[in-house]
Design a protein around this motif. Structure first.
Motif, PDB file in Angstrom:
ATOM      1  N   ARG A 185       7.220  -2.291  10.878  1.00 49.04           N
ATOM      2  CA  ARG A 185       6.228  -3.001  10.069  1.00 49.04           C
ATOM      3  C   ARG A 185       6.620  -3.037   8.590  1.00 49.04           C
ATOM      4  O   ARG A 185       5.767  -3.168   7.719  1.00 49.04           O
ATOM      5  N   LYS A 186       7.921  -2.910   8.318  1.00 51.73           N
ATOM      6  CA  LYS A 186       8.502  -3.061   6.973  1.00 51.73           C
ATOM      7  C   LYS A 186       8.126  -1.943   6.002  1.00 51.73           C
ATOM      8  O   LYS A 186       8.093  -2.140   4.787  1.00 51.73           O
ATOM      9  N   ALA A 187       7.830  -0.744   6.523  1.00 49.58           N
ATOM     10  CA  ALA A 187       7.514   0.387   5.643  1.00 49.58           C
ATOM     11  C   ALA A 187       8.800   1.021   5.117  1.00 49.58           C
ATOM     12  O   ALA A 187       9.809   1.071   5.822  1.00 49.58           O
ATOM     13  N   GLN A 188       8.736   1.487   3.867  1.00 48.67           N
ATOM     14  CA  GLN A 188       9.880   2.196   3.264  1.00 48.67           C
ATOM     15  C   GLN A 188       9.447   3.637   2.988  1.00 48.67           C
ATOM     16  O   GLN A 188       8.487   3.869   2.253  1.00 48.67           O
ATOM     17  N   MET A 189      10.169   4.591   3.610  1.00 46.27           N
ATOM     18  CA  MET A 189       9.796   5.990   3.420  1.00 46.27           C
ATOM     19  C   MET A 189      10.168   6.462   2.012  1.00 46.27           C
ATOM     20  O   MET A 189      11.276   6.220   1.539  1.00 46.27           O
ATOM     21  N   GLN A 190       9.198   7.123   1.348  1.00 47.77           N
ATOM     22  CA  GLN A 190       9.422   7.641  -0.002  1.00 47.77           C
ATOM     23  C   GLN A 190       9.645   9.143  -0.023  1.00 47.77           C
ATOM     24  O   GLN A 190      10.390   9.656  -0.838  1.00 47.77           O
ATOM     25  N   ASP A 191       8.956   9.839   0.898  1.00 50.57           N
ATOM     26  CA  ASP A 191       9.013  11.302   0.862  1.00 50.57           C
ATOM     27  C   ASP A 191       8.639  11.846   2.233  1.00 50.57           C
ATOM     28  O   ASP A 191       7.837  11.241   2.954  1.00 50.57           O
ATOM     29  N   MET A 192       9.218  12.997   2.585  1.00 54.61           N
ATOM     30  CA  MET A 192       8.896  13.641   3.865  1.00 54.61           C
ATOM     31  C   MET A 192       9.056  15.146   3.671  1.00 54.61           C
ATOM     32  O   MET A 192      10.119  15.616   3.292  1.00 54.61           O
ATOM     33  N   ARG A 193       7.944  15.872   3.897  1.00 53.36           N
ATOM     34  CA  ARG A 193       8.013  17.321   3.681  1.00 53.36           C
ATOM     35  C   ARG A 193       7.053  18.037   4.624  1.00 53.36           C
ATOM     36  O   ARG A 193       6.023  17.464   5.009  1.00 53.36           O
ATOM     37  N   PRO A 194       7.342  19.291   4.999  1.00 53.78           N
ATOM     38  CA  PRO A 194       6.392  20.041   5.837  1.00 53.78           C
ATOM     39  C   PRO A 194       5.145  20.377   5.024  1.00 53.78           C
ATOM     40  O   PRO A 194       5.236  20.712   3.839  1.00 53.78           O
ATOM     41  N   GLU A 240       0.836  -1.194   0.000  1.00 51.68           N
ATOM     42  CA  GLU A 240       0.000   0.000   0.000  1.00 51.68           C
ATOM     43  C   GLU A 240       0.878   1.253   0.000  1.00 51.68           C
ATOM     44  O   GLU A 240       1.979   1.249   0.544  1.00 51.68           O
ATOM     45  N   GLU A 241       0.346   2.293  -0.619  1.00 49.27           N
ATOM     46  CA  GLU A 241       0.974   3.612  -0.501  1.00 49.27           C
ATOM     47  C   GLU A 241       0.280   4.308   0.665  1.00 49.27           C
ATOM     48  O   GLU A 241      -0.938   4.443   0.676  1.00 49.27           O
ATOM     49  N   VAL A 242       1.041   4.689   1.680  1.00 52.82           N
ATOM     50  CA  VAL A 242       0.466   5.263   2.900  1.00 52.82           C
ATOM     51  C   VAL A 242       0.928   6.712   3.025  1.00 52.82           C
ATOM     52  O   VAL A 242       2.121   7.002   2.975  1.00 52.82           O
ATOM     53  N   LEU A 243      -0.046   7.610   3.163  1.00 55.22           N
ATOM     54  CA  LEU A 243       0.242   9.038   3.302  1.00 55.22           C
ATOM     55  C   LEU A 243      -0.146   9.453   4.723  1.00 55.22           C
ATOM     56  O   LEU A 243      -1.297   9.278   5.126  1.00 55.22           O
ATOM     57  N   VAL A 244       0.803   9.975   5.478  1.00 50.16           N
ATOM     58  CA  VAL A 244       0.573  10.299   6.885  1.00 50.16           C
ATOM     59  C   VAL A 244       0.774  11.791   7.100  1.00 50.16           C
ATOM     60  O   VAL A 244       1.794  12.345   6.685  1.00 50.16           O
ATOM     61  N   ASP A 245      -0.222  12.459   7.717  1.00 45.20           N
ATOM     62  CA  ASP A 245      -0.087  13.866   8.126  1.00 45.20           C
ATOM     63  C   ASP A 245      -0.041  13.909   9.644  1.00 45.20           C
ATOM     64  O   ASP A 245      -1.041  13.582  10.301  1.00 45.20           O
ATOM     65  N   VAL A 246       1.105  14.291  10.224  1.00 38.79           N
ATOM     66  CA  VAL A 246       1.242  14.319  11.688  1.00 38.79           C
ATOM     67  C   VAL A 246       1.925  15.604  12.140  1.00 38.79           C
ATOM     68  O   VAL A 246       2.634  16.254  11.366  1.00 38.79           O
ATOM     69  N   ASP A 247       1.690  15.960  13.410  1.00 34.48           N
ATOM     70  CA  ASP A 247       2.428  17.084  13.996  1.00 34.48           C
ATOM     71  C   ASP A 247       3.901  16.720  14.049  1.00 34.48           C
ATOM     72  O   ASP A 247       4.264  15.557  14.252  1.00 34.48           O
ATOM     73  N   GLU A 248       4.758  17.731  13.885  1.00 34.13           N
ATOM     74  CA  GLU A 248       6.207  17.488  13.819  1.00 34.13           C
ATOM     75  C   GLU A 248       6.718  16.720  15.038  1.00 34.13           C
ATOM     76  O   GLU A 248       7.639  15.919  14.945  1.00 34.13           O
ATOM     77  N   ALA A 249       6.094  16.934  16.206  1.00 38.22           N
ATOM     78  CA  ALA A 249       6.563  16.282  17.440  1.00 38.22           C
ATOM     79  C   ALA A 249       6.407  14.766  17.383  1.00 38.22           C
ATOM     80  O   ALA A 249       7.099  14.038  18.096  1.00 38.22           O
ATOM     81  N   GLY A 256       2.732  22.603   6.308  1.00 35.86           N
ATOM     82  CA  GLY A 256       2.166  23.839   6.847  1.00 35.86           C
ATOM     83  C   GLY A 256       1.435  23.602   8.159  1.00 35.86           C
ATOM     84  O   GLY A 256       0.962  22.501   8.431  1.00 35.86           O
ATOM     85  N   GLY A 257       1.367  24.630   8.972  1.00 38.46           N
ATOM     86  CA  GLY A 257       0.649  24.538  10.251  1.00 38.46           C
ATOM     87  C   GLY A 257       1.329  23.633  11.251  1.00 38.46           C
ATOM     88  O   GLY A 257       0.670  23.038  12.108  1.00 38.46           O
ATOM     89  N   GLY A 258       2.656  23.487  11.155  1.00 40.01           N
ATOM     90  CA  GLY A 258       3.394  22.639  12.100  1.00 40.01           C
ATOM     91  C   GLY A 258       3.238  21.161  11.850  1.00 40.01           C
ATOM     92  O   GLY A 258       3.597  20.333  12.683  1.00 40.01           O
ATOM     93  N   LYS A 259       2.704  20.795  10.665  1.00 34.18           N
ATOM     94  CA  LYS A 259       2.500  19.382  10.341  1.00 34.18           C
ATOM     95  C   LYS A 259       3.508  18.915   9.294  1.00 34.18           C
ATOM     96  O   LYS A 259       4.035  19.711   8.518  1.00 34.18           O
ATOM     97  N   THR A 260       3.752  17.608   9.302  1.00 32.40           N
ATOM     98  CA  THR A 260       4.665  16.990   8.332  1.00 32.40           C
ATOM     99  C   THR A 260       3.891  15.923   7.562  1.00 32.40           C
ATOM    100  O   THR A 260       3.113  15.176   8.144  1.00 32.40           O
ATOM    101  N   ARG A 261       4.102  15.869   6.243  1.00 30.52           N
ATOM    102  CA  ARG A 261       3.469  14.849   5.410  1.00 30.52           C
ATOM    103  C   ARG A 261       4.536  13.834   4.995  1.00 30.52           C
ATOM    104  O   ARG A 261       5.544  14.200   4.387  1.00 30.52           O
ATOM    105  N   ILE A 262       4.298  12.567   5.351  1.00 25.99           N
ATOM    106  CA  ILE A 262       5.274  11.504   5.045  1.00 25.99           C
ATOM    107  C   ILE A 262       4.592  10.460   4.168  1.00 25.99           C
ATOM    108  O   ILE A 262       3.447  10.063   4.426  1.00 25.99           O
ATOM    109  N   THR A 263       5.282  10.016   3.125  1.00 29.65           N
ATOM    110  CA  THR A 263       4.751   8.986   2.238  1.00 29.65           C
ATOM    111  C   THR A 263       5.563   7.705   2.403  1.00 29.65           C
ATOM    112  O   THR A 263       6.801   7.747   2.396  1.00 29.65           O
TER     113      THR A 263
END
Length: 615
Positions: A424-433, A403-412, A435-442
């Motif tokens: 759980r064997k996930a491979q990070m593809q992308d990580m970028r801010p 699955e492609e998993v897109l996560v929006d979380v607070d930076e903390a 806005g609003g103190g949140k980070t989007r990770i794929t």
């Protein structure tokens, strides 16, 4: 013939599709001035209203300046993607709705890819521009990049775009527009969406695209007439995909869509979307046609299921006390009926007795099916979800769904989320801010790794995280993934729980039951704080004596038990556990209730000799 347009509204879950359809219905004059209409009127199912999501695709029709618009509201959750794929075969255009704050999310990508592959030129509407955190122009750029990454043609890349607020009921070509009504959207649909390309003079033929049941009319099949004209009581035959005749009959009822209602009509022409009644064996995607039509219409292929669960008869001590439909025959008939109308689900007999293997797109889709059956007075037990592996036809390697998993979380919380998903064997593809103190990770990760993770994710992010997922494809097997670390507290007696017994047990771990709950031997009443299973007595009562003690009347304060929803319970269980589902309760139990049987099966699974059995 009336001029008409057929279009679908497609978007990620919770981006405002159903709310926008509400406003289209109101502003087209479908409702009377004083008519009371529920919010999200298209979500007619109780489960849809409770969860706030669209589960079933539904058709409605409005008229605007003499043009009939057949509009189909589609589900936004990836688990119900099978509905979206079929719907796109009925329409010539689509409104792609994107949230002005959240932007492009995985399901947006999924539905847009399907629409572009069918040659549809979508209208893009950036919705919710009235949100404080809206970033409409950035989202417009994201949508363009998405079109380009999905190999859109030059005509598709030249998409028209509107800014809108579905809740306030306006859409304009520019952000600084008058913000009065949806006339700009109506005009754009009529101008941009082509009329249906059909064969009006050929013999009548249509594909069955949606199937539902009515207490008075029986099976109702909805689809678009591809050629010819349908008339009430005309004789028809039904062709399967391989050309064989499934049945013959008459169209006893023709129903055209008018707003939220289906209106009986005598005649419908090619290009219109209608519902018909009078056929008893027709399913999706059969072709309903005139007797002189020789070949079936082409049917759209649907992506295969990726997850399976075992549905079994409830054979526990409380079986048959709370539900009315408890036999394997009743469960089998209900599942077969579901598979007829839901092409993304597959049913087959399991190797176990009185059990059936049900395969679908995800935990939510199967969870909705179980919840629906529960409300229909069924009793059943559900096994742990497992992903469907396959063998690569070229290399012979074992592959599993990713699955492609897109996560929006607070930076903390980014650290803990990345750590948990990497286990759980996930491979990070992308990580970028974002806005609003949140980070989007794929991430790209095995579907197995996501089973049971969602509640842990919400705990780790203090309920602020948002996780979206989309089927990515089959990749080589990723290896073993660590399961649940804690054991279970298992009842070793039958009876009703007492406050006295639960007070003594609560220091052992988290409890799942209240005082006075019915329990039986083998029922899981809580989670052990350690890694092994522990058999306990939750029905023990305090012995009465005639000696007065100092602490005799101390209040026994219990920590509130952890109540699990159906999806949480299904995600929580291990391979040797089952979820018992009845109209009034959801319980977790061991597969083998007898402790001696459990030990025997455990030794067998480990390959150890079992006493009394030949080696």
């Amino acid at each position: 013939m009336t001029s008409m347009r057929n279009l679908a509204i497609i978007a990620h879950v919770d981006h405002g599709k159903t709310t926008l359809v509400d406003q289209l219905l109101k502003q087209s004059g479908t409702f009377r001035e004083n008519q009371q209409v529920a919010e999200r009127a298209m979500d007619r199912n109780d489960l849809e209203r409770e969860r706030g999501i669209t589960i079933l695709a539904k058709c409605t029709a409005v008229e605007w300046k003499g043009v009939k618009l057949n509009i189909i509201d589609t589900p936004g959750h990836a688990d119900f993607g099978g509905e979206v794929e079929r719907i796109l075969s009925m329409v010539d255009g689509a409104i792609l709705l994107v949230d002005a704050a959240e932007g492009v999310l995985p399901q947006t990508k999924f539905v847009l890819g399907k629409a572009l592959a069918r040659g549809i030129r979508p209208i893009v509407v950036v919705n919710k521009v009235d949100r404080q955190d809206a970033r409409p122009h950035e989202v417009h750029d994201e949508v363009f990049d998405l079109f380009a990454s999905l190999d859109a043609t030059d005509e598709q890349l030249d998409f028209p775009m509107l800014f809108a607020s579905g809740r306030q009921g306006w859409a304009d070509e520019v952000m600084e527009g008058p913000r009065e009504n949806l006339d700009a959207l109506f005009a754009l649909v009529v101008r941009h969406v082509p009329e249906p390309t059909v064969l009006p003079d050929a013999p009548f033929a249509m594909n069955a695209t949606l199937l539902e049941y009515d207490n008075f009319l029986g099976r109702i099949l909805t689809g678009r007439i591809e050629q010819g004209t349908a008339r009430v009581n005309m004789p028809v035959k039904v062709l399967r995909a391989d050309g064989t005749v499934a049945e013959t009959g008459r169209l006893s009822k023709l129903l055209s869509f008018r707003g939220l209602e289906r209106v009986p009509v005598d005649e419908v022409h090619a290009g219109d979307i209608i519902a018909i009644a009078g056929l008893s064996d027709t399913t999706i995607p059969d072709t309903i046609c005139a007797p002189d039509q020789a070949t079936p219409l082409p049917a759209i292929p649907v992506d295969p299921p990726t997850l399976a669960m075992t549905f079994r008869v409830n054979d526990g001590p409380l079986g048959g006390r709370e539900g009315k439909k408890v036999t394997s025959r009743q469960i089998r008939d209900r599942l077969i009926r579901e598979a007829e109308g839901n092409v993304a689900i597959r049913i087959r007999d399991s190797e176990e007795t009185d059990a059936f293997e049900v395969a679908g797109r995800g935990e939510l889709q199967l969870g909705v099916l179980i919840e629906t059956m529960r409300r229909e007075s069924f009793e059943l037990t559900i096994g742990r979800p497992r992903v469907l592996m396959r063998e690569n036809p070229e290399t012979g390697a074992r592959e599993e769904p990713f699955e492609e998993v897109l996560v929006d979380v607070d930076e903390a919380y980014t650290g803990v989320v990345v750590e948990k998903l990497s286990i759980r064997k996930a491979q990070m593809q992308d990580m970028r801010p974002s806005g609003g103190g949140k980070t989007r990770i794929t991430f790209i990760m095995p579907s197995r790794g996501l089973i049971g993770y969602h509640s842990e994710f919400l705990t780790d992010t203090r309920g602020t995280g948002i996780m979206n997922r989309l089927f990515h494809g089959y990749l080589p097997f990723a290896g073993t993934i660590e399961g649940r670390r804690n054991g279970s507290l298992i009842s070793n007696v039958d009876g009703e729980t007492t406050q006295y017994a639960l007070f003594a047990l609560q220091e052992r771990g988290h409890l799942f039951v209240d005082p006075g709950a019915k329990v039986y031997e083998g029922l899981i009443i809580g989670e052990n704080s350690r890694g092994d299973d522990l058999e306990v007595n939750p029905v023990k009562e305090k012995k009465l004596t005639n000696i007065r003690a100092a602490g005799k009347d101390d209040a026994l304060l219990l920590v509130p038990p952890r109540k699990m929803s159906l999806e949480q319970a299904i995600a929580y269980i291990e391979d040797d556990e089952l979820v018992e589902v009845t109209p009034s309760a959801i319980r977790i139990r061991k597969r083998y209730l007898d402790p001696n049987e459990r030990k025997r099966m455990s030794r067998k699974a480990e390959g150890l000799p079992v006493k009394g059995e030949a080696a």
